[in-house]
Design a protein around this motif. Structure first.
Motif, short mmCIF file in Angstrom:
data_model
loop_
_atom_site.label_atom_id
_atom_site.label_comp_id
_atom_site.label_asym_id
_atom_site.label_seq_id
_atom_site.Cartn_x
_atom_site.Cartn_y
_atom_site.Cartn_z
N GLY A 87 1.14 -1.29 0.09
CA GLY A 87 0.18 -0.28 -0.37
C GLY A 87 0.79 1.18 -0.20
O GLY A 87 2.51 1.31 0.33
N ILE A 88 0.07 2.51 -0.79
CA ILE A 88 0.50 3.62 -0.37
C ILE A 88 -0.21 4.69 0.89
O ILE A 88 -0.95 4.40 0.88
CB ILE A 88 0.25 4.60 -1.58
N PHE A 89 1.06 5.32 1.62
CA PHE A 89 0.71 5.62 2.89
C PHE A 89 0.08 7.44 3.15
O PHE A 89 1.91 7.65 2.76
CB PHE A 89 1.05 4.70 4.31
N ILE A 90 -0.93 7.66 2.91
CA ILE A 90 -0.47 8.95 2.31
C ILE A 90 -0.36 9.56 4.13
O ILE A 90 -1.44 9.65 4.25
CB ILE A 90 -1.74 9.64 1.54
N THR A 91 0.11 10.82 4.09
CA THR A 91 0.65 11.65 5.48
C THR A 91 -0.39 12.82 5.67
O THR A 91 -0.99 13.48 6.80
CB THR A 91 2.21 12.15 6.17
N LEU B 118 -9.14 2.86 -2.38
CA LEU B 118 -8.79 4.13 -1.75
C LEU B 118 -9.59 3.98 -0.26
O LEU B 118 -10.47 2.73 -0.02
CB LEU B 118 -9.62 5.02 -2.26
N ASN B 119 -9.02 3.62 0.79
CA ASN B 119 -8.73 3.64 2.39
C ASN B 119 -8.47 4.36 3.55
O ASN B 119 -7.73 5.18 3.38
CB ASN B 119 -8.10 1.96 2.88
N VAL B 120 -10.25 4.97 3.59
CA VAL B 120 -10.04 5.94 4.93
C VAL B 120 -10.05 5.59 6.20
O VAL B 120 -10.16 4.41 6.92
CB VAL B 120 -11.86 7.18 4.94
N PRO C 291 -3.18 -0.34 -2.93
CA PRO C 291 -4.33 0.18 -2.07
C PRO C 291 -3.66 1.34 -1.37
O PRO C 291 -2.41 1.46 -1.25
CB PRO C 291 -3.94 -0.60 -1.22
N ILE C 292 -4.61 2.38 -1.23
CA ILE C 292 -4.09 3.60 -1.44
C ILE C 292 -5.20 4.56 0.51
O ILE C 292 -5.99 3.46 0.87
CB ILE C 292 -4.87 4.88 -1.95
#
Length: 452
Positions: free
Chosen positions: A71-75, A120-122, A95-96
């Motif tokens: 996954g890519i984990f967004i700050t 996309l995962n919140v 997955p994001i």
């Protein structure tokens, strides 16, 4: 390119962007047969990159290892942290994970690129995504956009703590304070490696709270007509516009998108009937309207730049307009901003562009960086997000606080830092570089074209 030895018990930490540069932030953490990516940012082209729209990281290493990526984990949702996502997702559909506002802004971006199959995962602060060999935890911090997070990566070798962009703001506009308590809990468990942003590492003292901007805005608002700004700042502009009974119009595609997403998700509170369409501003007197626009960094195609060059279809700069640029120049953008400001003055406008009471940074200065080091108490440290001098000064700060110099790694993009609970060493490099994007494609603009 040096080859590095294979050691499955070592964690590899690599930056594909964000070191020795501002923007294009992207960090890769690899452990055993798993890879996670933190952020996927873009940067704006240099003056000499004619015909280039944006610059993104070279992701050939990720493409080669795509089966390992979890996954890519967004700050947070700024362009230098999410701007490369559409281009990456066209190559690898992974997955994001990100907080609500970050995912909302990413959705708008993907829609523009006609990407409909993104995963996309919140997430919320303190949520943990469990993988086979790593657990990824989101931790609330403060920055110049809501929903900013730090990321803690838990492994059996120790915790890697990535601050993301942050400042320590004890009176944030939204009341959501950095989760210092959780940082201290992680520190007690033992943080193996700290990756901390370095954007303001040259600046002594502490960054002022965003709340201090309000009073300065009040003073300028009595005659203000055009603004360039960020989400927390937007709320203050709207609050002040209400106080002075002004309508608000928005110009610039990215600003329109941000206002729409932030309002829909509840991060911006705009009173009924205050927001008007840009097409309708001519129906009001100048002193009845405030225009919020993109372009505070002088980007050539931004709305403010087009207004300055009299190329904007709906807004004309007139003598007596007051334009407030509520931002500091990103290093490298000074020439672009200067050009826009000069053009605005030539049109007869008054431009306010260098007043501390209408802009505070979203990035930690030296005293906040020191506090972060004291809170986290890492064994090893790798300064992140900044030009070389910023990384070097941040490294010196860590030494001042007592960290041995051999435990500090001022790395370049592409360096492979191999680390376990006992040791850390740069063992090689992976392919990295700039991928140039023009309006037609990715990587179409080469050095020969630039030279021409």
């Amino acid at each position: 390119m040096r080859l590095f030895r294979k050691n499955t018990n070592k964690i590899k930490v690599m930056a594909l962007g964000g070191l020795n540069e501002i923007g294009k932030n992207m960090t890769v953490i690899e452990y055993k047969d798993e890879i996670i990516v933190i952020d996927a940012g873009m940067s704006f082209p240099d003056d000499e990159m004619l015909g280039v729209d944006v610059v993104i990281p070279d992701i050939s290493y990720l493409i080669k290892n795509k089966d390992k990526i979890k996954g890519i984990f967004i700050t947070h949702g700024h362009e230098d942290h999410i701007g490369a996502l559409p281009y990456i997702l066209k190559k690898i559909n992974i997955p994001i994970y990100g907080a609500k506002l970050s995912i909302g802004l990413i959705q708008v971006k993907l829609k523009e690129h006609k990407i409909n199959n993104a995963k996309l995962n919140v997430v919320s602060p303190r949520d943990i995504i469990k993988l086979s060999h790593m657990e990824v935890e989101f931790i609330k911090n403060n920055h110049s956009i809501p929903d900013a997070c730090s990321i803690a990566v838990h492994t059996d070798q120790g915790i890697i703590y990535h601050t993301g962009d942050f400042k320590i703001d004890l009176t944030p506009i939204d009341g959501e304070v950095m989760d210092i308590h959780r940082i201290c809990e992680l520190s007690k468990k033992g943080v193996l490696l700290l990756l901390a942003e370095s954007t303001n590492a040259e600046q002594p003292g502490s960054t002022m709270s965003e709340k201090t901007v309000g009073a300065g805005l009040d003073d300028l608002f009595r005659k203000a007509s055009k603004f360039a700004s960020n989400i927390h700042r937007l709320q203050q502009i709207i609050n002040t516009a209400e106080k002075f009974n002004r309508k608000v119009a928005v110009s610039g595609r990215s600003m329109v998108n941000v206002v729409a997403v932030a309002t829909e998700l509840g991060y911006l509170n705009i009173p009924d009937n205050m927001l008007i369409d840009l097409n309708d501003i001519s129906k009001y007197e100048d002193n009845e309207v405030v225009l919020i626009t993109t372009g505070s960094q002088g980007e050539p195609m931004s709305a403010l730049a087009r207004m300055a060059s009299a190329e904007h279809k709906k807004v004309e700069i007139k003598r007596g307009d007051l334009i407030i640029i509520s931002a500091h120049p990103i290093p490298g953008n000074e020439k672009l901003i200067s050009k826009v400001i000069n053009s605005l003055f030539e049109k007869g406008a008054e431009v306010v562009y260098d007043e501390s009471d209408i802009h505070v940074s979203g990035h930690a200065k030296q005293e906040e960086l020191k506090l972060m080091h004291r809170l986290v108490r890492p064994k090893f440290f790798m300064p992140a997000h900044g030009e070389y001098r910023m990384l070097k000064i941040h490294a010196e700060l860590a030494e001042e606080l007592g960290m041995p110099s051999q435990n500090i790694f001022v790395n370049k993009t592409g360096d492979v830092l191999e680390i376990d609970r006992n040791s850390a060493k740069v063992t090689g490099t992976i392919p990295t570089g700039n991928v140039l994007v023009d309006g037609l494609g990715v990587g179409d603009v080469g050095n020969i074209v630039l030279r021409d």
